[in-house]
Design an enzyme around this catalytic site. Sequence first.
Site, mmCIF file in Angstrom:
data_model
loop_
_atom_site.group_PDB
_atom_site.id
_atom_site.type_symbol
_atom_site.label_atom_id
_atom_site.label_comp_id
_atom_site.label_asym_id
_atom_site.label_seq_id
_atom_site.Cartn_x
_atom_site.Cartn_y
_atom_site.Cartn_z
ATOM 1 C CD GLU A 33 -2.788 1.190 2.449
ATOM 2 O OE1 GLU A 33 -2.746 0.276 3.296
ATOM 3 O OE2 GLU A 33 -3.575 2.160 2.512
ATOM 4 N NE ARG A 259 3.459 -7.568 10.265
ATOM 5 C CZ ARG A 259 2.818 -6.949 9.286
ATOM 6 N NH1 ARG A 259 1.819 -7.538 8.666
ATOM 7 N NH2 ARG A 259 3.158 -5.737 8.918
ATOM 8 C CE LYS A 269 3.185 0.100 4.854
ATOM 9 N NZ LYS A 269 2.511 -0.034 3.585
HETATM 10 P P1 ATP Z 1 2.558 -2.191 7.925
HETATM 11 O O1 ATP Z 1 1.773 -2.816 9.025
HETATM 12 O O2 ATP Z 1 3.999 -2.021 8.216
HETATM 13 O O3 ATP Z 1 1.927 -0.951 7.372
HETATM 14 P P2 ATP Z 1 1.394 -3.644 5.831
HETATM 15 O O4 ATP Z 1 1.247 -5.106 5.840
HETATM 16 O O5 ATP Z 1 0.185 -2.840 6.034
HETATM 17 O O6 ATP Z 1 2.568 -3.275 6.780
HETATM 18 P P3 ATP Z 1 1.601 -3.394 3.031
HETATM 19 O O7 ATP Z 1 2.100 -2.262 2.249
HETATM 20 O O8 ATP Z 1 0.161 -3.694 2.996
HETATM 21 O O9 ATP Z 1 2.061 -3.133 4.512
HETATM 22 O O10 ATP Z 1 2.465 -4.699 2.742
HETATM 23 C C1 ATP Z 1 2.815 -5.181 1.468
HETATM 24 C C2 ATP Z 1 3.220 -6.608 1.607
HETATM 25 O O11 ATP Z 1 4.329 -6.726 2.481
HETATM 26 C C3 ATP Z 1 2.105 -7.445 2.185
HETATM 27 O O12 ATP Z 1 1.998 -8.632 1.442
HETATM 28 C C4 ATP Z 1 2.551 -7.699 3.594
HETATM 29 O O13 ATP Z 1 2.053 -8.909 4.059
HETATM 30 C C5 ATP Z 1 4.067 -7.674 3.476
HETATM 31 N N1 ATP Z 1 4.659 -7.273 4.754
HETATM 32 C C6 ATP Z 1 4.447 -6.128 5.431
HETATM 33 N N2 ATP Z 1 5.123 -6.129 6.598
HETATM 34 C C7 ATP Z 1 5.789 -7.302 6.655
HETATM 35 C C8 ATP Z 1 6.664 -7.915 7.614
HETATM 36 N N3 ATP Z 1 6.984 -7.296 8.752
HETATM 37 N N4 ATP Z 1 7.158 -9.142 7.331
HETATM 38 C C9 ATP Z 1 6.846 -9.759 6.177
HETATM 39 N N5 ATP Z 1 6.036 -9.248 5.245
HETATM 40 C C10 ATP Z 1 5.500 -8.036 5.462
HETATM 41 MG MG MG Z 2 -1.500 -2.778 4.796
#
Ligand code: ATP
Ligand code: MG
Length: 557
Positions: A33, A259, A269
């Site tokens: 995102e 994760r 984020k």
């Molecule tokens: P955050 O909680 O940090 O905002 P998010 O999952 O909302 O992370 P996205 O931009 O939606 O962030 O993530 C893009 C991809 O990266 C998704 O498939 C997510 O599962 C993966 N991802 C995000 N954070 C991690 C992590 N700490 N470890 C492994 N994969 C991750």
């Molecule tokens: Mg997200």
Amino acid sequence: MQEQKPTNFIRQVIDADLASGKHSSIATRFPPEPNGYLHIGHAKSIVLNFGIAADYRGSCNLRFDDTNPQKEEEEFVDAIEHDVEWLGYHWDNLYFASDYFEQLHDYAVELISKGLAYVCELSAEEMREYRGTLTEAGRNSLWRDRSVDENLDLFGRMRAGEFEDGSRILRAKIDMAAPNINMRDPVIYRIRSGLIHHQTGDAWCLYPMYDFTHPISDALEGITHSLCTLEFEDHRPLYDWVLDNITIDCHPQQIEFSRLNLQYTVMSKRKLTQLVDDGLVNGWNDPRMPTIAGLRRRGYTPASIREFCNRIGITKADNSIEMGMLESCIREDLEQSAPRRMAVLSPLKVVLSNYPEDQSEQLSAPNHPKDESMGKRLLPFERELYIDRNDFMEVAPNRKFKRLVTGGEVRLRNSYVIRCDEVIRDQQGEISELHCSYDPDTLGKNPPDRKIKGVIHWVSAKHGVKAEVRLYDRLFSHPAPDSDKEIEDWKHHLNLQSLVVVENALLEASLGEAQPGERFQFEREGYFCRDSVITDKLVMNRVVTLRDSWARIENSK
Ligand code: ATP
Ligand code: MG
């Protein structure tokens, strides 16, 4: 660096799918995102998805999951593309979930027409109340049994902008008594008016929810394996429900993995945004940040980050990885690849009384002690030079102290043996310089009659270049800052010593030409990288120390 070849349970699923003929080629995607910069957790997902595509000669798309215009920005889109490329990956296609808004809308209309979605007018609070709990079934909304025609009409008017935000939503009609709360008539569309979306501008006031958008985007792109983190495990039945109930050919398999959590930092984020917005760090690319941009500026190489992601592996078990593991990956890479240089962080002047004032010579030193192919550089040597204050004591504090003491001898690295004859003090009584003598017969060879134990680094007084050296340490002093139950505000755990600025370091002459982002080992000090943000000063960032000093601290606890 030699990178490890990964194996994991997801690759086993893929192997089986290829063997059984379920798939003949593999397609994955990385779906961030654009609401912030990528962090090392995202790298885990990038290395997994793009790594699989590369190893199986499949494809991997970069898809921006941009269904919430409130938090998303063009700046983040650009930064994410740059970071993925910098990590060494190339996407087969670049998509935005917003590319599919029209198709997603049509699939919503299909669900409505089949009696599988309805326009609901419950308020957010009523929604919560009706949803039930883990132990209690939810209740049907009063609007659940609207006719198909009425729903189609209302959904059309939602799109046309006739209703206020929050006054109406579109919900899937599944089961309010489902044990999985995600299946209790989840919201699939909401109204967000008056916003400018970075891709679609003001074309829409109706935005699809993630759980509806994601499976359809995956299917439209022909993704075979939709890899996501464990928190989506409970959403999988909804992912499958959406695809089972619309007319679409492809049904990707969602597989979840844990994760990445890294000690001594925070990863979400939302929290990283707070650090930036509150000015607790110097922007998203502050070298202390766990963002890809921060790690890059700190001096991490793409290979070291990929190697880290492969070493930690892919499992379903939640755990927290030691920071030392990330640090050893960059240390191992730079041990092999970084040219050696000398830099004095805390300069103490040395005058070689028996070295003629008008004399100078160019010594030559290998760029790497174990790799001749890296060549040599020249070291100007004259009567006056600097050593590090920490390498001198008037009297040795113990027998382990092998550096310079009054009356003692030490070897200057890549140079001669010197002896300290006299200590000079300033008016405050501080040591201001050392008068030493050098032994001209010790260049590249040991004196026959005595053993010289210590070797210290040095820099020519005349040719050395001044620099600001930034010594970075972990951003937090608590291994899990955001899970400490005793202190609510995770920001209390910020490490106040995470940046120490050394204003007047002296670097050997050849470092005057260091390029932004170029990495070196400063002998006996650690690995350093020229800062990529150029100012009129020469700034060097410490990437990592030579040895894991935290392991010692932790072992002695
Ligand atoms: P955050 O909680 O940090 O905002 P998010 O999952 O909302 O992370 P996205 O931009 O939606 O962030 O993530 C893009 C991809 O990266 C998704 O498939 C997510 O599962 C993966 N991802 C995000 N954070 C991690 C992590 N700490 N470890 C492994 N994969 C991750
Ligand atoms: Mg997200």
